[in-house]
Design a protein around this motif. Structure first.
Motif, PDB file in Angstrom:
ATOM      1  N   THR A 191      21.595  -2.417   2.905  1.00 33.79           N
ATOM      2  CA  THR A 191      21.263  -3.676   2.233  1.00 33.79           C
ATOM      3  C   THR A 191      19.757  -3.886   2.185  1.00 33.79           C
ATOM      4  O   THR A 191      19.179  -4.168   1.126  1.00 33.79           O
ATOM      5  CB  THR A 191      21.939  -4.853   2.958  1.00 33.79           C
ATOM      6  N   LYS A 192      19.088  -3.744   3.332  1.00 31.61           N
ATOM      7  CA  LYS A 192      17.645  -3.936   3.366  1.00 31.61           C
ATOM      8  C   LYS A 192      16.918  -2.820   2.618  1.00 31.61           C
ATOM      9  O   LYS A 192      15.852  -3.046   2.037  1.00 31.61           O
ATOM     10  CB  LYS A 192      17.162  -4.014   4.815  1.00 31.61           C
ATOM     11  N   LEU A 193      17.497  -1.628   2.652  1.00 27.24           N
ATOM     12  CA  LEU A 193      16.896  -0.536   1.885  1.00 27.24           C
ATOM     13  C   LEU A 193      16.900  -0.873   0.402  1.00 27.24           C
ATOM     14  O   LEU A 193      15.888  -0.693  -0.301  1.00 27.24           O
ATOM     15  CB  LEU A 193      17.655   0.772   2.141  1.00 27.24           C
ATOM     16  N   GLN A 194      18.019  -1.381  -0.086  1.00 25.45           N
ATOM     17  CA  GLN A 194      18.095  -1.745  -1.501  1.00 25.45           C
ATOM     18  C   GLN A 194      17.118  -2.873  -1.832  1.00 25.45           C
ATOM     19  O   GLN A 194      16.464  -2.845  -2.884  1.00 25.45           O
ATOM     20  CB  GLN A 194      19.527  -2.166  -1.863  1.00 25.45           C
ATOM     21  N   LEU A 195      16.998  -3.841  -0.928  1.00 19.21           N
ATOM     22  CA  LEU A 195      16.065  -4.944  -1.164  1.00 19.21           C
ATOM     23  C   LEU A 195      14.622  -4.433  -1.211  1.00 19.21           C
ATOM     24  O   LEU A 195      13.818  -4.885  -2.029  1.00 19.21           O
ATOM     25  CB  LEU A 195      16.221  -6.007  -0.075  1.00 19.21           C
ATOM     26  N   THR A 250       0.851  -1.186   0.000  1.00 15.97           N
ATOM     27  CA  THR A 250       0.000   0.000   0.000  1.00 15.97           C
ATOM     28  C   THR A 250       0.887   1.237   0.000  1.00 15.97           C
ATOM     29  O   THR A 250       2.111   1.163   0.088  1.00 15.97           O
ATOM     30  CB  THR A 250      -0.906   0.012   1.242  1.00 15.97           C
ATOM     31  N   TRP A 251       0.248   2.389  -0.088  1.00 13.68           N
ATOM     32  CA  TRP A 251       1.020   3.631  -0.082  1.00 13.68           C
ATOM     33  C   TRP A 251       1.712   3.825   1.252  1.00 13.68           C
ATOM     34  O   TRP A 251       2.763   4.463   1.333  1.00 13.68           O
ATOM     35  CB  TRP A 251       0.109   4.822  -0.394  1.00 13.68           C
ATOM     36  N   ARG A 252       1.160   3.246   2.319  1.00 11.54           N
ATOM     37  CA  ARG A 252       1.806   3.365   3.624  1.00 11.54           C
ATOM     38  C   ARG A 252       3.109   2.573   3.679  1.00 11.54           C
ATOM     39  O   ARG A 252       4.111   3.037   4.225  1.00 11.54           O
ATOM     40  CB  ARG A 252       0.842   2.856   4.710  1.00 11.54           C
ATOM     41  N   VAL A 253       3.109   1.366   3.132  1.00 14.49           N
ATOM     42  CA  VAL A 253       4.342   0.563   3.092  1.00 14.49           C
ATOM     43  C   VAL A 253       5.410   1.290   2.295  1.00 14.49           C
ATOM     44  O   VAL A 253       6.579   1.381   2.711  1.00 14.49           O
ATOM     45  CB  VAL A 253       4.058  -0.826   2.485  1.00 14.49           C
ATOM     46  N   ALA A 254       5.030   1.834   1.138  1.00 12.79           N
ATOM     47  CA  ALA A 254       6.007   2.530   0.296  1.00 12.79           C
ATOM     48  C   ALA A 254       6.519   3.806   0.958  1.00 12.79           C
ATOM     49  O   ALA A 254       7.684   4.181   0.777  1.00 12.79           O
ATOM     50  CB  ALA A 254       5.370   2.858  -1.059  1.00 12.79           C
ATOM     51  N   ASP A 255       5.686   4.467   1.734  1.00 13.93           N
ATOM     52  CA  ASP A 255       6.104   5.703   2.400  1.00 13.93           C
ATOM     53  C   ASP A 255       7.033   5.436   3.582  1.00 13.93           C
ATOM     54  O   ASP A 255       8.002   6.171   3.799  1.00 13.93           O
ATOM     55  CB  ASP A 255       4.871   6.474   2.894  1.00 13.93           C
ATOM     56  N   GLU A 256       6.720   4.408   4.347  1.00 12.94           N
ATOM     57  CA  GLU A 256       7.414   4.209   5.616  1.00 12.94           C
ATOM     58  C   GLU A 256       8.648   3.306   5.524  1.00 12.94           C
ATOM     59  O   GLU A 256       9.704   3.645   6.065  1.00 12.94           O
ATOM     60  CB  GLU A 256       6.435   3.632   6.652  1.00 12.94           C
ATOM     61  N   LEU A 257       8.525   2.154   4.863  1.00 11.19           N
ATOM     62  CA  LEU A 257       9.564   1.130   4.975  1.00 11.19           C
ATOM     63  C   LEU A 257      10.927   1.593   4.453  1.00 11.19           C
ATOM     64  O   LEU A 257      11.936   1.480   5.173  1.00 11.19           O
ATOM     65  CB  LEU A 257       9.099  -0.143   4.265  1.00 11.19           C
ATOM     66  N   PRO A 258      11.045   2.135   3.236  1.00 14.65           N
ATOM     67  CA  PRO A 258      12.374   2.603   2.794  1.00 14.65           C
ATOM     68  C   PRO A 258      12.943   3.700   3.691  1.00 14.65           C
ATOM     69  O   PRO A 258      14.147   3.714   3.976  1.00 14.65           O
ATOM     70  CB  PRO A 258      12.117   3.124   1.363  1.00 14.65           C
TER      71      PRO A 258
END
Length: 1302
Positions: free
Chosen positions: A856-860, A838-846
């Motif tokens: 590493t996890k950011l790139q993944l 969702t837009w929340r995952v894309a906004d928060e996780l990176p």
């Protein structure tokens, strides 16, 4: 065996087998003697002769001698041969030495040449860079000089206009004095100079921003830059036929009305603007089974659907056993709910009755309502239940309640409730009327993208800003004495240009946001023609503080008012560079003023570097107002004109405290008031935030403290930060259990550690044991104490100091933030693993990975293609690029990573659904690379997307047209126009076959082809396509609206409908008139007629039948009847309006000319040309008196009159009118203006009919030259506030038919 001499003849040459490479031969001198007879005889065959023994013995010696001689000669030959070989080698050695010397010399020469070229290259590069720097400096200086000259020119033009206006006013007053018989003396005859006065352009506040504070007429310079369509000679260019932003709106310029609506922040109910679909469920113990099934089975489906469309979903219900303890929270939740559902069987409790009274009886039109009634044969309704249902039925006058009558099982009843709710959410809340919305398919994004071309835009950012403005405006019930600051702001923006940005400074919590929001609200009422662009910056590192997104949002808001936004770049550096150019270009075409307000600008990341455009001179009709914290204001900005907010006075402190106490029916004693007055004397205790928080903490009894004890505790806090920390402790102590206290700390810490906040549904997921009533109560109290708020569906901090207090109180100054970020990472990673992006995952996780410095996890996470697609499609281009730069990847390596990830994903794609998603991913990657400036790498993914769609869907599927369109765009960037043209034509053909010839997708392809032809100098072909595209856009715009236009109109209409429920008044009548125009724009002529008729009747009752406002309503009704081809009724209403205005207004009033013109147009349409002529002549006379004989509006009236004469075959009367109009247009607008071209074309037709063919050809040629040279936009000529076929904002009669005079 013979000797060596026997093998060589005299003069023969022996080849040297040991010699050099050239095979050189040497002559060997050999002495040849006669051969011995004995030697020859010894070889004879035959019988031996007797007596030959002595000879045989001698022959042996001879043979030895011969052998010796042979060997000697062979040695001699060998020696000579070797000598020759040595000499040959020596010669070759000498030759090689010479060759080596020559080659060494050449090598040295080449080395010198290389060094010389290298030095020349370095000097050339250095010269190039210096030239580029000089060119950039020159361009910047040139642009700056051009802007300054433009400002100077427009300033002087404005002064001239003011002088002419003052002159006309003085002449009018002089005539009035003379008419009254008052003798006027000539100043030149006076003996003294004391009486002499000079009339000058008053360089005062109203000189440049007249009309209240704002709303001046445009300068001639800005008029010259108008780019308009023109449809025949019946067009007008009046500057004053505006009777309010909604009074008279032309159907042809409806988008200008949408623009005026977009600039006003609509104050709409939360149910429409909240990003959370809140379903309030009212139930009894008898219907709890249906509720449990619904929440367990159907609620997750609704949640997935809403989250797939960018919204949150939340079920709100209060159990009967503890509902009484949450009375305030229940009322608040009902007010905030999007839909209310009542589940009832036979009996009801008191809490159910209270909730039904609030939701179904008191405010039945506030939100959609669903009534689920479970009926059984052996169960009859009790008295209270029957009475409640009767009250609900009586309140539902519009029959809006959806009733579900069910007698089956609980599972079937829950399914019926789900079906009804799904329909309500799709059709009424999310406006997908009749659409089958799949939560897995981002259909909303595709539709939005289709509307807005290639510009990617995040509606969440816009919604956050609207809610920020509304919350700032309603943050306190007291005015805080801000009117003096508002007056000073009005004075500052009214200063003559050039004007630098205006600085509003003050300490933290001094009320800067409140002041700006109140000021915006006030100016919107006073200056409806002014465009307001505002941005409220949140806490640092949030999305609202990202400079590229801020500038992009402001640019898009600007471009929304000019039809097309497809020219906007996506590259971050270009967005920042192009904004000043867009501002200058669009301000010149805007027929009003533009005010840009940026609150807390110092919180923007690297504000000075990214906001350097503020230093350049602003256009003449643009003002910029920014607010800063006085402690963190950059030094360079301190030189700007500044309005500093002073601490509150004792009277203002009392006003704030008393207002808060009155809201809770409390009153302070005299002693308590004195304590407060003594305490609130320092700067830190006299700011607006401190006093508001202090008052609310005193009157809140959440910790069980008395008013006196609360006051004593609060007075120990000497600044806002310590007061906030005390508020946190009070709230903690008020909670019942340690578990609730722990959850409160956890929630606030998660909000503090997140990027943009957390939603209520996410909190309930993170804490499964937390019940919604407890969460609702907690958020209510934290909101009352100015700690948190709900904005765009997310829990956020109300003020930066609240965030800082939580960080210090619960996070140890931020040292514990990492652990809370890990909790959020685990939560969002779990959603990611379930393919729920969702837009929340894309906004928060990176962002969380970046804060944790986990590259590493950011790139993944970025290589999860749906995360990157979500960020890119919502316009977070710069954010996505910044993540990759943080990882350490350049553009090429990033593209390679995406390619590899896509190929890996492609291996798992088998079904049609997954192949469709794969094609979307390839298209997104191609567009991303194209925006990065990598067209060569963008071709491959776009080509692959095209192949997949052709294979998986169909070669004629609309998605294939989209791929062709994107691929053609890359070829245009490459300047491969032939390939691009072929692809655009294929896309056009597919779109026409799929949607029909009048769809927005067809218009988009036509616009792209037109731009392509224009780049190839094929202007005639481009103009044909552009005209066709404009017609499609205008038609589809009326049906659908562009850039959420009709969505806004629909919501604005609902708001206005609520405002008209009061008593009769002039304001209510005006609102009804506005509402009628809005329904007219939506093509709902029946509703428009009803409201316009009500407006007319109310004005006649309140103001009297002869009031000018009644003429306005008659005008609008006449236009509506003309639209419905009811010409007789329309003519009667125009004549009544004209009669009222003749009696109520002066003979030369512009509104009188307005009515005259439209009545004349109606006469002309009905063939009553003789009746139309005197009206046109009178309209021309009024315009000449109002504007002077050389104004463009007068030229338009001349053309309109000339058209009538041509239709009456009075060519001799029409010719001088056309010639005079042409002269006025050329003098005022320039010789290459489109209006000049149109007038020339009319003159050419007239000359042709008069028989002057040579003159006609000359005039027509010049008209075509002007038309070909006219610049145009992607989507046709931008609409302006001046209609091209009539007066400004006129809901008028029919658009004139294109024709030439005869």
């Amino acid at each position: 065996m013979g000797t060596a001499s026997s093998l060589v003849s005299p003069g023969e040459v022996i080849e040297d087998g040991y010699g050099g490479e050239g095979g050189e031969a040497c002559e060997i001198p050999v002495e040849v003697k006669p051969k011995a007879r004995l030697l020859r005889s010894s070889f004879r065959r035959g019988p031996r002769v007797i007596g030959a023994s002595f000879k045989s013995t001698g022959s042996v010696d001879l043979e030895y001698a011969a052998e010796y001689e042979r060997l000697r000669k062979e040695y001699e030959i060998f020696r000579v041969s070797k000598n020759n070989e040595i000499s040959s080698m020596q010669k070759k050695e000498s030759k090689l030495d010479e060759e080596n010397k020559r080659l060494r010399a050449e090598l040295q020469a080449l080395q010198k040449t290389y060094q010389k070229i290298l030095r020349e290259k370095e000097s050339a590069l250095e010269a190039k860079y210096q030239a580029m720097e000089r060119a950039a400096t020159f361009e910047h200086d040139r642009d700056k000089v051009k802007r300054q000259f433009k400002i100077f020119r427009e300033t002087k033009e404005k002064e001239i206009q003011d002088l002419l206006r003052a002159k006309r006013d003085l002449e009018a007053k002089l005539q009035q004095l003379q008419a009254q018989g008052i003798q006027v003396y000539d100043l030149n005859d006076s003996d003294s100079d004391d009486n002499q006065t000079t009339v000058t352009a008053a360089g005062t506040q109203c000189e440049y921003w007249s009309g209240g504070v704002l709303g001046s007429e445009p300068s001639m310079g800005s008029m010259m830059q108008l780019q308009q369509t023109f449809r025949g000679p019946e067009f007008a260019h009046s500057l004053i036929d505006v009777e309010g932003p909604f009074a008279n709106v032309s159907r042809d310029d409806w988008d200008a009305a949408v623009a005026s609506l977009l600039q006003v922040s609509p104050h709409l109910p939360q149910a429409l603007w909240s990003n959370t679909v809140r379903c309030y469920l009212i139930f009894t113990q008898e219907t709890k089974a249906e509720l449990d099934v619904f929440i367990k089975k159907h609620s997750p489906v609704l949640r997935r659907m809403c989250e797939g469309l960018g919204h949150f979903y939340l079920n709100v219900c209060f159990p009967e056993e503890n509902a009484a303890s949450y009375a305030v929270e229940r009322k608040q939740e009902i007010e905030r709910s999007s839909v209310c559902v009542l589940l009832v069987k036979s009996t009801v409790t008191s809490s159910v009755v209270e909730d039904c009274e609030e939701a179904f009886v008191k405010n039945p039109d506030g939100h959609p309502l669903v009534l689920y009634l479970r009926t059984e044969e052996d169960h009859n309704l009790t008295g209270p239940t029957r009475e409640l249902l009767e009250r609900v039925n009586a309140a539902d006058k519009a029959a809006k309640v959806k009733v579900v009558d069910h007698s089956g099982s609980a599972e079937e009843g829950a399914a019926l409730i789900y079906s009804q709710l799904e329909k309500v959410i799709k059709q009424e809340l999310l406006a997908f009327e009749g659409a089958d919305v799949d939560s897995k398919d981002s259909g909303i994004e595709e539709g939005r993208e289709e509307d807005s071309g290639d510009v990617l835009w995040d509606l969440h950012d816009e919604q956050e800003q609207i809610e920020s403005y509304q919350q700032a405006r309603s943050s306190t019930t007291s005015q805080l004495g801000f009117q003096k600051y508002i007056d000073r702001l009005n004075d500052m923006i009214a200063a003559p240009p050039p004007t630098p940005p205006l600085l509003v400074s003050g300490g933290p919590g001094s009320g800067k946001s409140l002041l700006l929001s109140k000021w915006i609200e006030q100016l919107q009422k006073q200056s409806p023609n002014t465009l307001f662009l505002y941005h409220f910056v949140g806490r640092p590192l949030s999305t609202s503080s990202e400079p590229v997104l801020i500038i992009k949002r402001l640019t898009v808001k600007l471009l929304q008012h000019f039809w097309s936004i497809s020219g906007l770049s996506m590259e971050p550096s270009k967005i920042l560079e192009e904004f000043p150019r867009w501002l200058e270009r669009l301000s010149a075409r805007h027929q009003g003023n533009i005010i840009i307000i940026i609150d807390s600008i110092d919180q923007i990341q690297q504000a000075e570097r990214h906001m350097k455009w503020l230093i350049d001179p602003l256009p003449v009709n643009v003002r910029v107002v920014v607010s800063v914290n006085v402690e963190t204001c950059p030094q360079a900005w301190r030189l700007w004109p500044t309005l500093h907010l002073d601490p509150l006075s004792p009277r203002e402190v009392r006003s704030v405290v008393n207002a808060e106490c009155q809201s809770m029916d409390l009153k302070l004693t005299k002693d308590q008031e004195k304590k407060l007055e003594r305490h609130c004397r320092s700067a830190s205790t006299c700011n607006a935030l401190y006093v508001t928080l202090l008052a609310r903490m005193m009157i809140s009894s959440i910790a069980g403290w008395s008013l006196e004890k609360s006051l004593e505790q609060c007075l120990q806090c000497q600044d806002t930060m310590s007061l906030y920390r005390l508020a946190l402790k009070m709230t903690l102590n008020s909670l019942n259990t340690d578990r609730e206290q722990h959850i409160m700390r956890e929630i606030l810490c998660l909000v503090c550690a997140s990027h943009n906040g957390v939603s209520e549904s996410e909190v309930l997921d993170l804490f499964p044991e937390l019940e919604l009533p407890v969460l609702s109560s907690l958020l209510y109290h934290l909101n009352r104490l100015c700690i948190v708020t709900l904005r765009c569906g997310l829990i956020r901090f109300q003020h930066l100091q609240a965030w800082e207090a939580v960080r210090l109180e619960f996070l140890g100054g931020g040292s514990s933030s990492a652990s809370y970020r890990e909790k959020l990472i685990q939560y969002f990673s779990q959603q990611l693993s379930q393919d729920c992006v969702t837009w929340r995952v894309a906004d928060e996780l990176p962002w969380l990975f970046q804060q944790q410095e986990d590259r590493t996890k950011l790139q993944l996470s970025l290589l999860n293609l749906f995360v990157s697609q979500n960020l890119y499609k919502r316009g977070h281009f710069s954010e996505l690029l910044a993540y990759w730069q943080y990882v350490g990847k350049d553009k090429s390596s990033m593209a390679t990573e995406y390619f590899d990830s896509l190929k890996h994903f492609e291996k798992s794609c088998e079904s049609e659904d997954t192949m469709t998603k794969l094609a979307n991913l390839y298209e997104t990657l191609g567009r991303f690379l194209k925006d990065l400036g990598l067209p060569s790498q963008a071709v491959a993914p776009l080509q692959r997307s095209l192949e997949i769609r052709e294979t998986a869907l169909d070669p004629d599927h609309p998605s294939v047209a989209r791929s062709l369109h994107q691929l053609a765009g890359v070829y245009v960037q490459w300047k491969k126009y032939g390939n691009a043209e072929q692809l655009y034509k294929q896309a056009l053909e597919i779109s026409e076959n799929a949607y029909g010839a009048e769809h927005a997708s067809v218009a988009r392809e036509l616009e792209s082809l037109a731009m392509l032809y224009q780049k190839q100098n094929k202007y005639e072909q481009a103009e044909k396509l552009r005209k066709r595209s404009v017609k499609i856009r205008q038609k589809t715009a009326r049906q659908k609206g562009h850039m959420y236009g009709f969505t806004l109109l629909r919501r604005r209409a609902l708001q206005l409908e609520e405002l008209t429920l009061g008593k009769d008044s002039a304001d209510s009548a005006k609102t009804l008139n506005e509402l009628g125009v809005l329904y007219y724009l939506q093509n709902n002529l029946d509703a428009a007629k009803m409201f316009l008729t009500r407006s007319l009747e109310m004005r006649q009752r309140v103001l009297g039948p002869d009031h000018p406002d009644c003429a306005q309503s008659l005008n609008n009704l006449a236009a509506l009847h003309t639209e419905r081809r009811e010409y007789e009724t329309s003519e009667d209403m125009y004549e009544r309006a004209l009669d009222i205005r003749k009696r109520a207004l002066s003979p030369d009033h512009p509104s009188l000319a307005y009515t005259l013109k439209h009545l004349a147009m109606l006469y002309k349409r009905r063939g009553k040309l003789e009746k139309a002529v005197p009206l046109y002549e009178l309209s021309l006379e009024i315009r000449e008196k109002s504007f002077g004989p050389k104004h463009p509006s007068v030229a338009t009236a001349l053309v309109n009159l000339a058209v009538i004469y041509c239709q009456l075959k009075k060519h001799s009367d029409a010719l001088p009118l056309y010639e005079r109009a042409l002269k006025v247009y050329e003098d005022s607008l320039g010789r290459s203006h489109p209006r000049v071209g149109e007038t020339l074309k009319n003159l050419a037709v007239l000359s042709y009919e008069e028989g002057d063919f040579e003159k006609a050809a000359e005039l027509y040629k010049r008209a075509m030259e002007i038309k070909e040279a006219e610049p145009s936009l992607v989507c046709g000529n931008a609409p302006s506030r001046h209609s091209s076929s009539g007066d400004t904002f006129s809901l008028r009669g029919p658009a004139p038919l294109p024709h030439a005079p005869r």
